[in-house]
Design a protein around this motif. Structure first.
Motif, short mmCIF file in Angstrom:
data_model
loop_
_atom_site.label_atom_id
_atom_site.label_comp_id
_atom_site.label_asym_id
_atom_site.label_seq_id
_atom_site.Cartn_x
_atom_site.Cartn_y
_atom_site.Cartn_z
N VAL A 1 0.87 -1.17 0.00
CA VAL A 1 0.00 0.00 0.00
C VAL A 1 0.91 1.22 0.00
CG1 VAL A 1 -1.86 1.23 1.18
CG2 VAL A 1 -1.78 -1.28 1.26
N PHE A 2 0.87 1.97 -1.09
CA PHE A 2 1.78 3.10 -1.28
C PHE A 2 1.69 4.09 -0.11
CE2 PHE A 2 2.75 7.33 -3.06
CZ PHE A 2 4.07 7.09 -3.45
N GLY A 3 2.87 4.39 0.45
CA GLY A 3 2.96 5.38 1.51
C GLY A 3 2.72 4.84 2.90
N ILE A 4 2.35 3.56 3.03
CA ILE A 4 2.09 3.00 4.36
C ILE A 4 2.90 1.71 4.50
CG2 ILE A 4 0.36 2.21 6.02
CD1 ILE A 4 -1.68 3.87 4.46
N ASP A 5 4.13 1.86 4.97
CA ASP A 5 5.05 0.72 5.09
C ASP A 5 4.51 -0.38 6.01
OD1 ASP A 5 6.83 1.85 3.32
OD2 ASP A 5 8.03 2.80 4.89
N GLU A 6 3.70 0.00 7.01
CA GLU A 6 3.18 -0.99 7.95
C GLU A 6 2.23 -1.98 7.27
OE1 GLU A 6 2.86 2.40 8.53
OE2 GLU A 6 4.62 2.53 9.81
#
Length: 190
Positions: free
Chosen positions: A20-25
């Motif tokens: 999910v782009f921008g959400i490394d978690e």
């Protein structure tokens, strides 16, 4: 992934990476269970089996958009295609059943079997057998033309059977040479 990978259908035991782009978690690599599902944080169980990576990306983005994010950008990549296997048979060095690691072309499938047998193979006649809707279909390809770039290299799919034909003349000579020693012993004077 190559552009022709768009047709690949995810199956049980495949490993997929979800980003999910921008959400490394939320980035993770998961294995599809035997029922074709994956479990993801925030959204729970998602049907992955039978979906293309693009379809699964859209499904996950839609679920995240409902409650958690305004415009999620989701990318699904197949890392290992364990559910997809191809049978390679005929005049190849190592006939057998081989797993497909994502989208695979005819040339790549024959290479999995260590290539055509140089003594026996007729590389101008290679068949792909595929069952669609309960009916078996076949198509023949010229591996020499594919190697030379004169023909397209078709994709093979899970459960396909690839058969490299045996050259009649080469096969006869191979069999003749193998039996010549026995024939010579039978007619040799004692």
């Amino acid at each position: 992934m190559r552009p022709d990978a768009a047709d690949y259908r995810i199956g049980a035991q495949d490993k997929v990476e979800i980003n999910v782009f921008g959400i490394d978690e939320l980035k993770r690599e998961v294995q599809v269970d035997s029922g074709g599902k994956v479990i993801l944080p925030l959204i729970g169980q998602v049907q992955a089996g039978g979906r293309t990576p693009a379809e699964l990306s859209n499904d996950i983005a839609g679920m995240l958009k409902k409650t958690y994010m305004k415009d999620p950008q989701v990318i699904v990549t197949v890392k290992e295609a364990q559910s997809q296997k191809v049978t390679v048979d005929g005049a190849v060095m190592q006939p057998g059943l081989y797993p497909l690691a994502g989208p695979t072309t005819l040339m790549q499938a024959v290479s999995l079997a260590r290539g055509p047998d140089p003594k026996l193979a007729n590389v101008k006649r290679v068949a792909i057998f595929r069952t669609v809707g309960g009916q078996r279909h076949s198509a023949f390809y010229n591996l020499a033309a594919i190697r030379a770039g004169k023909a397209d290299d078709p994709l093979v799919y899970g459960n396909d059977i690839v058969v490299v034909d045996t050259s009649g003349g080469k096969s006869f000579m191979q069999n003749f040479q193998g039996s010549f020693g026995l024939l010579g012993m039978l007619i040799a004077p004692w």
